[in-house]
Scaffold this active site. Sequence first.
Site, PDB file in Angstrom:
ATOM      1  N   PRO A  11       0.784  -1.232   0.000  1.00 60.53           N
ATOM      2  CG  PRO A  11      -0.154  -1.127   2.117  1.00 60.53           C
ATOM      3  CD  PRO A  11       0.500  -2.078   1.149  1.00 60.53           C
ATOM      4  CG  ASN A  12      -0.361   4.200   1.386  1.00 60.82           C
ATOM      5  OD1 ASN A  12      -1.353   4.696   0.869  1.00 60.82           O
ATOM      6  ND2 ASN A  12      -0.400   3.604   2.572  1.00 60.82           N
ATOM      7  NE  ARG A  19       4.098   6.671   1.883  1.00 62.79           N
ATOM      8  CZ  ARG A  19       4.330   5.388   2.135  1.00 62.79           C
ATOM      9  NH1 ARG A  19       4.324   4.503   1.159  1.00 62.79           N
ATOM     10  NH2 ARG A  19       4.567   4.997   3.379  1.00 62.79           N
ATOM     11  CE1 TYR A  24       9.518   5.138   1.716  1.00 64.40           C
ATOM     12  CE2 TYR A  24       8.060   6.933   2.385  1.00 64.40           C
ATOM     13  CZ  TYR A  24       8.500   5.638   2.528  1.00 64.40           C
ATOM     14  OH  TYR A  24       7.940   4.822   3.482  1.00 64.40           O
ATOM     15  CG  ASN A  75       8.339  -2.289  -0.252  1.00 60.91           C
ATOM     16  OD1 ASN A  75       7.879  -2.396   0.897  1.00 60.91           O
ATOM     17  ND2 ASN A  75       8.925  -1.184  -0.672  1.00 60.91           N
ATOM     18  CB  ALA A  78       1.955   0.134   6.248  1.00 61.82           C
ATOM     19  CG  HIS A  81       5.697  -2.154   9.915  1.00 59.39           C
ATOM     20  ND1 HIS A  81       7.051  -2.481   9.895  1.00 59.39           N
ATOM     21  CD2 HIS A  81       5.550  -1.154   8.993  1.00 59.39           C
ATOM     22  CE1 HIS A  81       7.676  -1.690   9.022  1.00 59.39           C
ATOM     23  NE2 HIS A  81       6.787  -0.887   8.469  1.00 59.39           N
ATOM     24  CG  ASP A  88      -0.420 -17.154   8.726  1.00 59.36           C
ATOM     25  OD1 ASP A  88       0.653 -17.284   9.343  1.00 59.36           O
ATOM     26  OD2 ASP A  88      -1.530 -17.075   9.303  1.00 59.36           O
ATOM     27  CD  GLU A  99      10.952  -7.686   5.122  1.00 60.49           C
ATOM     28  OE1 GLU A  99      11.428  -8.724   5.653  1.00 60.49           O
ATOM     29  OE2 GLU A  99      10.512  -6.733   5.784  1.00 60.49           O
ATOM     30  CG  HIS A 101      11.401  -2.519   3.781  1.00 59.48           C
ATOM     31  ND1 HIS A 101      10.026  -2.450   3.773  1.00 59.48           N
ATOM     32  CD2 HIS A 101      11.727  -3.669   4.404  1.00 59.48           C
ATOM     33  CE1 HIS A 101       9.540  -3.523   4.385  1.00 59.48           C
ATOM     34  NE2 HIS A 101      10.552  -4.284   4.776  1.00 59.48           N
ATOM     35  CG  LEU A 102      11.618   2.285  -1.812  1.00 53.20           C
ATOM     36  CD1 LEU A 102      10.381   3.136  -1.998  1.00 53.20           C
ATOM     37  CD2 LEU A 102      12.532   2.402  -3.020  1.00 53.20           C
ATOM     38  CB  SER A 103      12.887   4.075   4.173  1.00 52.19           C
ATOM     39  OG  SER A 103      11.862   3.251   4.706  1.00 52.19           O
ATOM     40  NE  ARG A 108      10.219   5.759   7.747  1.00 52.02           N
ATOM     41  CZ  ARG A 108       9.356   5.659   6.738  1.00 52.02           C
ATOM     42  NH1 ARG A 108       9.592   4.813   5.739  1.00 52.02           N
ATOM     43  NH2 ARG A 108       8.264   6.404   6.729  1.00 52.02           N
ATOM     44  NE  ARG A 112       7.330   4.230   9.375  1.00 51.22           N
ATOM     45  CZ  ARG A 112       6.259   4.298   8.583  1.00 51.22           C
ATOM     46  NH1 ARG A 112       5.948   3.292   7.803  1.00 51.22           N
ATOM     47  NH2 ARG A 112       5.502   5.377   8.562  1.00 51.22           N
TER      48      ARG A 112
HETATM   49  C1  DQA Z   1       8.512   0.840   3.208  1.00 53.01           C
HETATM   50  C2  DQA Z   1       8.694   1.055   4.713  1.00 53.01           C
HETATM   51  C3  DQA Z   1       7.382   0.873   5.445  1.00 53.01           C
HETATM   52  O1  DQA Z   1       7.564   1.104   6.838  1.00 53.01           O
HETATM   53  C4  DQA Z   1       6.345   1.858   4.946  1.00 53.01           C
HETATM   54  O2  DQA Z   1       5.105   1.630   5.555  1.00 53.01           O
HETATM   55  C5  DQA Z   1       6.220   1.888   3.478  1.00 53.01           C
HETATM   56  C6  DQA Z   1       7.422   1.744   2.648  1.00 53.01           C
HETATM   57  C7  DQA Z   1       9.795   1.154   2.414  1.00 53.01           C
HETATM   58  O3  DQA Z   1       9.888   0.694   1.263  1.00 53.01           O
HETATM   59  O4  DQA Z   1      10.675   1.868   2.899  1.00 53.01           O
HETATM   60  O5  DQA Z   1       5.134   2.117   2.936  1.00 53.01           O
HETATM   61  O6  DQA Z   1       8.172  -0.514   2.994  1.00 53.01           O
END
Ligand code: DQA
Length: 145
Positions: A11-12, A19, A24, A75, A78, A81, A88, A99, A101-103, A108, A112
């Site tokens: 999501p997002n 954002r 990012y 990725n 959210a 978390h 599952d 897995e 993550h950009l950040s 953070r 997270r």
């Molecule tokens: C994220 C890190 C997550 O905590 C966050 O909710 C995201 C992006 C990242 O790619 O850094 O939406 O997965």
Amino acid sequence: MAMKCLVLNGPNLSRLDLREKNYYGEITYQDIEEAINKEAATLQIEAEIRQSNDESEIISWLHEAADNKIPIIFNPAAFTHYSYAIRDAVVMLKAPCIEVHLSNPLSREEFRHTSVISGVVDGTIAGFGLDSYRLALRALQQLVK
Ligand code: DQA
């Protein structure tokens, strides 16, 4: 034969341009797609990229990957978390899953710092922006070899 993989984004991530710039930068979702497509072409990987804000849709994609033994770069955004349902579904995968993550979620907010996904994937790459995806493609190729 080219390795196939699915790159799933949660999501997002399609709205990164709106954002937190401190996490990012100027990265857009289109940049993610372009970086993956370019690196995949270099590595001769057939990468199909998807994004959803819907937990149920992501779970269906994980089921599809499990049924077809498709490796995954994931990725979960959210959902990382707190989604035990996604965890599952990851457990049922039959091919490697990385897995990304950009950040760096560990630098953070405290919520997270927990990933319910990390314990059930082959490895996690976080904190390198678009390079997180590029590195994941390379790592996945080694794992699948
Ligand atoms: C994220 C890190 C997550 O905590 C966050 O909710 C995201 C992006 C990242 O790619 O850094 O939406 O997965």
